[in-house]
Motif scaffolding. Structure first.
Motif, short mmCIF file in Angstrom:
data_model
loop_
_atom_site.label_atom_id
_atom_site.label_comp_id
_atom_site.label_asym_id
_atom_site.label_seq_id
_atom_site.Cartn_x
_atom_site.Cartn_y
_atom_site.Cartn_z
N ILE A 5 115.01 14.41 -82.61
CA ILE A 5 115.43 16.09 -83.15
C ILE A 5 114.76 16.65 -84.18
N ASN A 6 113.94 17.72 -83.08
CA ASN A 6 113.33 18.78 -83.86
C ASN A 6 113.42 19.91 -83.08
N ASP A 7 112.57 20.82 -83.61
CA ASP A 7 113.03 22.22 -83.10
C ASP A 7 113.32 22.81 -81.60
N ASN A 8 113.09 21.75 -80.88
CA ASN A 8 112.64 21.94 -79.51
C ASN A 8 114.16 21.73 -78.73
N VAL A 45 132.63 26.76 -83.22
CA VAL A 45 132.37 26.43 -81.72
C VAL A 45 130.95 27.05 -81.54
N VAL A 46 129.44 26.21 -81.59
CA VAL A 46 127.89 26.56 -81.01
C VAL A 46 127.86 26.48 -79.76
N TYR A 47 127.07 27.36 -79.09
CA TYR A 47 126.85 27.10 -77.92
C TYR A 47 125.73 26.31 -77.78
N PRO A 48 125.94 25.17 -77.13
CA PRO A 48 125.14 23.95 -76.38
C PRO A 48 124.19 23.95 -75.99
N GLY A 49 123.55 25.51 -76.01
CA GLY A 49 122.47 25.67 -75.11
C GLY A 49 121.62 25.83 -76.16
N LYS A 50 121.47 26.00 -77.49
CA LYS A 50 121.02 26.88 -77.99
C LYS A 50 120.25 25.53 -78.93
N LYS A 51 118.55 25.98 -79.15
CA LYS A 51 117.62 24.61 -79.73
C LYS A 51 117.91 25.01 -81.63
N ILE A 52 117.45 23.76 -82.13
CA ILE A 52 117.62 23.48 -83.21
C ILE A 52 116.84 25.17 -83.51
N SER A 53 115.89 25.01 -83.36
CA SER A 53 114.89 26.49 -84.09
C SER A 53 115.89 27.54 -83.83
N GLU A 54 117.13 27.19 -83.30
CA GLU A 54 117.79 28.88 -83.31
C GLU A 54 118.57 29.25 -84.24
N ILE A 55 118.29 27.48 -84.95
CA ILE A 55 120.48 27.98 -85.74
C ILE A 55 119.90 27.01 -87.21
N LYS A 56 118.44 26.69 -87.66
CA LYS A 56 118.34 25.93 -88.84
C LYS A 56 116.67 26.54 -89.26
N HIS A 59 112.28 24.33 -90.83
CA HIS A 59 112.02 23.12 -89.15
C HIS A 59 111.85 21.29 -89.55
N LEU A 60 112.54 20.65 -88.10
CA LEU A 60 113.15 19.68 -87.78
C LEU A 60 112.13 18.98 -86.82
N SER A 61 111.53 17.44 -87.47
CA SER A 61 111.80 16.44 -86.46
C SER A 61 111.53 15.27 -87.23
N ALA A 62 113.17 14.83 -86.69
CA ALA A 62 113.21 13.55 -87.03
C ALA A 62 113.72 12.14 -85.80
N LEU A 63 114.51 11.02 -86.30
CA LEU A 63 115.27 10.44 -85.02
C LEU A 63 116.56 9.80 -86.18
N LEU A 64 117.01 10.30 -85.53
CA LEU A 64 118.31 9.52 -85.53
C LEU A 64 119.34 8.43 -85.06
N GLU A 65 119.73 7.46 -86.13
CA GLU A 65 119.83 6.17 -85.70
C GLU A 65 121.49 5.84 -85.19
N ILE A 66 122.45 6.12 -84.67
CA ILE A 66 123.57 5.92 -84.18
C ILE A 66 123.87 4.33 -83.58
N GLN A 67 124.04 3.84 -84.64
CA GLN A 67 124.77 2.51 -84.02
C GLN A 67 126.48 2.08 -84.45
N PRO A 68 126.78 1.46 -83.47
CA PRO A 68 128.46 1.07 -82.69
C PRO A 68 129.17 0.58 -83.43
N TRP A 69 128.76 0.77 -84.83
CA TRP A 69 129.57 -0.32 -85.86
C TRP A 69 129.93 0.97 -86.94
#
Length: 131
Positions: A5-8, A45-56, A59-69
């Protein structure tokens, strides 16, 4: 699963990555948060075509980990705490999408399997296997 997840990054990019791992789940983004076990208002609901930079503003740049458990509530909380993004997880039951508001203690794996069990694909597989 990891989501960069980053600005773009667009919200749709995040949705597509999430649903590629969990085809019977999806996430929607909202401009207002919700509490555990609460539904989100579809008017927010926020339009899915928006970039993170348009919402926040930050500035962000990170990796989000999501596990099945991971539990639904924990995934939603992680998006909010780390990225300031309000999300609601949905699951597919009988070809219809439902908010997981009352299912926040279920894991992603459990809900994805429940969605698969209610799908036509499951019925066809059971029929072909003679169940």
């Amino acid at each position: 699963m990891h989501i960069e997840i980053n600005d773009n990054t667009t919200l749709q990019d995040i949705q597509e990555t999430f649903s590629a791992y969990y085809p019977y789940l999806q996430i929607e983004f909202y401009n207002k948060g919700h509490k555990k076990y609460e539904m989100s208002d579809k008017r927010n609901v926020v339009y899915p075509g928006k970039k993170i930079s348009e919402i926040k503003k930050t500035h962000l740049s990170a990796l989000l980990e999501i596990q099945p458990w991971y539990k639904v509530a924990d995934v939603e909380k992680e998006f909010q705490q780390r990225f300031g993004l309000s999300v609601q997880v949905f699951w597919n039951e009988n070809e219809a999408w439902h908010q997981t508001s009352g299912m926040d203690d279920f894991t992603l794996k459990e809900l994805n399997e429940m969605g698969w069990d209610s799908s036509d694909e499951s019925v066809i597989t059971d029929y072909e296997q003679g169940s």
